[in-house]
Design a protein around this motif. Structure first.
Motif, PDB file in Angstrom:
ATOM      1  N   THR A  65       0.803  -1.231   0.000  1.00 48.84           N
ATOM      2  CA  THR A  65       0.000   0.000   0.000  1.00 48.84           C
ATOM      3  C   THR A  65       0.841   1.289   0.000  1.00 48.84           C
ATOM      4  O   THR A  65       0.278   2.386   0.092  1.00 48.84           O
ATOM      5  CB  THR A  65      -1.013   0.017   1.174  1.00 48.84           C
ATOM      6  N   HIS A  66       2.168   1.148  -0.096  1.00 50.01           N
ATOM      7  CA  HIS A  66       2.992   2.363  -0.318  1.00 50.01           C
ATOM      8  C   HIS A  66       4.319   1.953  -0.936  1.00 50.01           C
ATOM      9  O   HIS A  66       5.131   1.276  -0.305  1.00 50.01           O
ATOM     10  CB  HIS A  66       3.219   3.133   0.988  1.00 50.01           C
ATOM     11  N   HIS A  67       4.524   2.376  -2.176  1.00 50.65           N
ATOM     12  CA  HIS A  67       5.739   2.001  -2.910  1.00 50.65           C
ATOM     13  C   HIS A  67       6.244   3.262  -3.624  1.00 50.65           C
ATOM     14  O   HIS A  67       5.509   4.242  -3.781  1.00 50.65           O
ATOM     15  CB  HIS A  67       5.369   0.914  -3.944  1.00 50.65           C
ATOM     16  N   HIS A  68       7.514   3.245  -4.037  1.00 47.79           N
ATOM     17  CA  HIS A  68       8.067   4.313  -4.892  1.00 47.79           C
ATOM     18  C   HIS A  68       8.814   3.629  -6.019  1.00 47.79           C
ATOM     19  O   HIS A  68      10.009   3.356  -5.904  1.00 47.79           O
ATOM     20  CB  HIS A  68       9.050   5.209  -4.121  1.00 47.79           C
ATOM     21  N   PHE A  69       8.133   3.358  -7.120  1.00 47.33           N
ATOM     22  CA  PHE A  69       8.814   2.729  -8.258  1.00 47.33           C
ATOM     23  C   PHE A  69      10.038   3.546  -8.697  1.00 47.33           C
ATOM     24  O   PHE A  69      11.048   3.002  -9.109  1.00 47.33           O
ATOM     25  CB  PHE A  69       7.865   2.635  -9.463  1.00 47.33           C
ATOM     26  N   VAL A 220      -0.153  10.916   1.309  1.00 52.39           N
ATOM     27  CA  VAL A 220       0.850  11.874   1.788  1.00 52.39           C
ATOM     28  C   VAL A 220       1.706  11.286   2.916  1.00 52.39           C
ATOM     29  O   VAL A 220       1.200  10.570   3.773  1.00 52.39           O
ATOM     30  CB  VAL A 220       0.147  13.199   2.227  1.00 52.39           C
ATOM     31  N   HIS A 221       3.004  11.593   2.880  1.00 56.81           N
ATOM     32  CA  HIS A 221       3.897  11.200   3.979  1.00 56.81           C
ATOM     33  C   HIS A 221       3.576  12.070   5.198  1.00 56.81           C
ATOM     34  O   HIS A 221       3.486  13.291   5.072  1.00 56.81           O
ATOM     35  CB  HIS A 221       5.359  11.441   3.594  1.00 56.81           C
ATOM     36  N   VAL A 222       3.415  11.450   6.351  1.00 55.99           N
ATOM     37  CA  VAL A 222       3.038  12.194   7.561  1.00 55.99           C
ATOM     38  C   VAL A 222       4.030  11.915   8.693  1.00 55.99           C
ATOM     39  O   VAL A 222       4.171  10.765   9.133  1.00 55.99           O
ATOM     40  CB  VAL A 222       1.602  11.811   8.011  1.00 55.99           C
ATOM     41  N   ILE A 257       0.982   8.229   5.371  1.00 57.08           N
ATOM     42  CA  ILE A 257       2.094   7.284   5.350  1.00 57.08           C
ATOM     43  C   ILE A 257       3.053   7.551   6.522  1.00 57.08           C
ATOM     44  O   ILE A 257       3.404   8.709   6.771  1.00 57.08           O
ATOM     45  CB  ILE A 257       2.855   7.378   4.009  1.00 57.08           C
ATOM     46  N   HIS A 258       3.460   6.507   7.182  1.00 58.54           N
ATOM     47  CA  HIS A 258       4.429   6.499   8.295  1.00 58.54           C
ATOM     48  C   HIS A 258       3.818   6.847   9.656  1.00 58.54           C
ATOM     49  O   HIS A 258       3.743   5.991  10.527  1.00 58.54           O
ATOM     50  CB  HIS A 258       5.645   7.402   8.027  1.00 58.54           C
ATOM     51  N   CYS A 259       3.469   8.129   9.874  1.00 59.39           N
ATOM     52  CA  CYS A 259       2.939   8.557  11.190  1.00 59.39           C
ATOM     53  C   CYS A 259       3.841   8.094  12.341  1.00 59.39           C
ATOM     54  O   CYS A 259       3.346   7.541  13.327  1.00 59.39           O
ATOM     55  CB  CYS A 259       1.503   8.067  11.381  1.00 59.39           C
ATOM     56  N   SER A 308       6.158  -0.829   1.506  1.00 59.45           N
ATOM     57  CA  SER A 308       7.602  -1.075   1.468  1.00 59.45           C
ATOM     58  C   SER A 308       8.367   0.229   1.288  1.00 59.45           C
ATOM     59  O   SER A 308       9.575   0.260   1.459  1.00 59.45           O
ATOM     60  CB  SER A 308       7.941  -2.026   0.321  1.00 59.45           C
ATOM     61  N   ASP A 309       7.668   1.320   0.899  1.00 58.94           N
ATOM     62  CA  ASP A 309       8.300   2.629   0.724  1.00 58.94           C
ATOM     63  C   ASP A 309       9.464   2.567  -0.269  1.00 58.94           C
ATOM     64  O   ASP A 309      10.453   3.279  -0.109  1.00 58.94           O
ATOM     65  CB  ASP A 309       8.770   3.157   2.089  1.00 58.94           C
ATOM     66  N   GLY A 310       9.361   1.685  -1.256  1.00 57.42           N
ATOM     67  CA  GLY A 310      10.402   1.580  -2.275  1.00 57.42           C
ATOM     68  C   GLY A 310      11.573   0.687  -1.893  1.00 57.42           C
ATOM     69  O   GLY A 310      12.475   0.463  -2.700  1.00 57.42           O
TER      70      GLY A 310
HETATM   71 ZN   LIG Z   1       7.307   7.018   0.804  1.00 57.50          ZN
END
Ligand SMILES: [Zn+2]
Length: 442
Positions: A65-69, A220-222, A257-259, A308-310
């Motif tokens: 649910t969160h990746h950066h290709f 959004v990254h939080v 994302i993150h928090c 996985s955040d990339g």
């Molecule tokens: Zn990210």
């Protein structure tokens, strides 16, 4: 066309998880039409094509649910100067140069390589967060094309920020959201924002307006790092979640994302607005930013997914990383055994239902035919009661043999069928040095 994936150990997951030895999953078009005993389904569907799954376990395809290709070409890159000593330096010296150096074909290759890795790891749905300020307009179309060719599902967005130009990426997001509309179950769109500390109120309000008009959420990254929280407190007199909520960015379709650095009042606000959080334990460890208070979030019934955040496209390894992190961080060997698999297997499916409008993560009649079929010979009994033990200590190291998405076989016998892996990797090795050169000049 009808296909019987038969003689494997079928694990249905979903609300009524069943483990079926010598099971079959029958697929017709993009949907599952039957799940059950292999002998019975052979009689019911005698004319179906057969894929033998003996010696294998059949699971629903995994979700990220969160990746950066776009981060692909940073792999193995030499960064001159002193190593970055904190999160902001990591962004300034690495990621904010990588994204600026990407040109059109780099964007395509940067997506194709992780897409191949998704297929290799049985990951059939991804929510991606893209940035390429050097070639921004039209970049989401390039990624969409790569995703359609690969054959998996993806929700795409462009990360808007004011760091290069005011409102950079707003139009690209708006254009793509309008193009995708309600989506076709394979591609969805969101409004992407980098983070509170790189977007002004004006930009944020503009993005929220577009998102609300289109009925999509904000991605959004939080408070990934303390610096984001401190920036918000200093500039706006309130912590990040309060600022985002005040300007309308929270809600059931939004992903925070993150928090990592949020307080109790922010957690209460996330719960009250039914906003989802995506936890990325491996990335948080890599950037040394801190540990998300996962159990505090779950206690409030916040929907927390796993990304996985990339870092990787292997979601089982991300799950196990979180399992280990929270045991260590809490000095408690009783925690995370139930929670981390739940993030991956249940919560990610619920997050995707909010994005794509379809229910993934379950093998059942009528559900989408997304499968991860792994080599696995259980060394002990395997049933519904002890599946999580096999997941965390066995399947995490097992190899995916066959990947199916939307009823199409994308990899079989570990051979990727939908893309030319060798050619794509070779072309990426050819273009990466040029991209690194452009980056060094920034
Ligand atoms: Zn990210």
């Amino acid at each position: 066309m009808t296909t019987r994936f038969e003689n494997g150990i079928v694990v249905t997951l979903g609300s009524n998880n069943r483990v079926i030895w010598n099971g079959s999953v029958v697929v017709e078009g993009e949907k599952i039409v039957a799940v059950g005993d292999a002998a019975e389904l052979k009689i019911r569907f005698p004319k179906a094509e057969v894929v033998d799954c003996a010696g294998k376990i059949v699971l629903p395809g995994f979700i990220c649910t969160h990746h950066h290709f776009y981060s692909t070409m940073a792999r193995g890159m030499f960064i001159p100067g002193e190593p970055a000593s904190n999160f902001v330096e990591i962004l300034e010296r690495l990621w904010w140069k990588v994204d600026r150096a990407l040109l059109d074909e780099d964007i395509t290759l940067s997506a194709q390589i992780p897409l191949i890795e998704c297929i290799r790891n049985g990951t059939t749905t991804v929510i991606d967060h893209h940035a390429s300020p050097g070639m921004r307009d039209g970049s989401l179309d390039l990624i969409e094309k790569a995703v359609r060719q690969a054959g998996i599902r993806a929700s795409l967005c462009y990360e808007v920020s004011d760091r290069n130009v005011m409102g950079g990426g707003v139009e690209e997001n708006e254009r793509f959201i309008k193009k995708i509309g309600k989506g076709d179950g394979q591609i969805a769109a969101m409004m992407g924002l980098h983070a509170s500390f790189t977007v002004s109120d004006e930009t944020l309000e503009k993005c929220v307006g577009i998102a609300k008009d289109a009925g999509v959420g904000c991605h959004v990254h939080v408070a990934e790092d303390l610096a984001d929280r401190e920036d918000s407190l200093k500039k706006y007199g309130m912590p990040v979640v309060h600022r985002l909520d005040k300007l309308g960015a929270s809600g059931a379709k939004s992903l925070f994302i993150h928090c990592v650095h949020i307080d109790e009042s922010e957690m209460d606000l996330i719960a009250a607005t039914n906003t989802s959080v995506v936890h990325n334990p491996e990335s948080n460890m890599n950037n040394a930013v801190g540990v998300t208070k996962l159990f505090e979030l779950l206690k409030r019934n916040i929907l927390v997914g796993l990304g996985s955040d990339g870092m990787s496209s292997d979601m089982l390894s991300q799950m196990r990383c979180g399992y280990l992190l929270h045991r260590l961080a809490n000095s408690d060997p009783r925690v995370a055994f139930m929670e981390m698999p739940k993030l991956l297997l249940e919560n990610n499916a619920e997050i995707c239902e909010r994005q794509f409008g379809i229910r993934l993560g379950e093998l059942a009649e009528g559900r989408p035919a997304d499968l991860a079929i792994m080599d696995y010979q259980p060394p002990t009994a395997l049933s519904e009661a002890n599946f999580l033990g096999h997941l965390i200590f066995g399947l995490v190291d097992a190899t995916v043999d066959t990947t199916v998405c939307r009823g199409k076989i994308l990899m079989q016998g570990k051979k990727i069928l939908s893309m030319d892996e060798e050619r794509i990797a070779a072309r990426s090795r050819e273009l990466a040095p040029r991209m690194w050169e452009r980056l060094q000049a920034l």
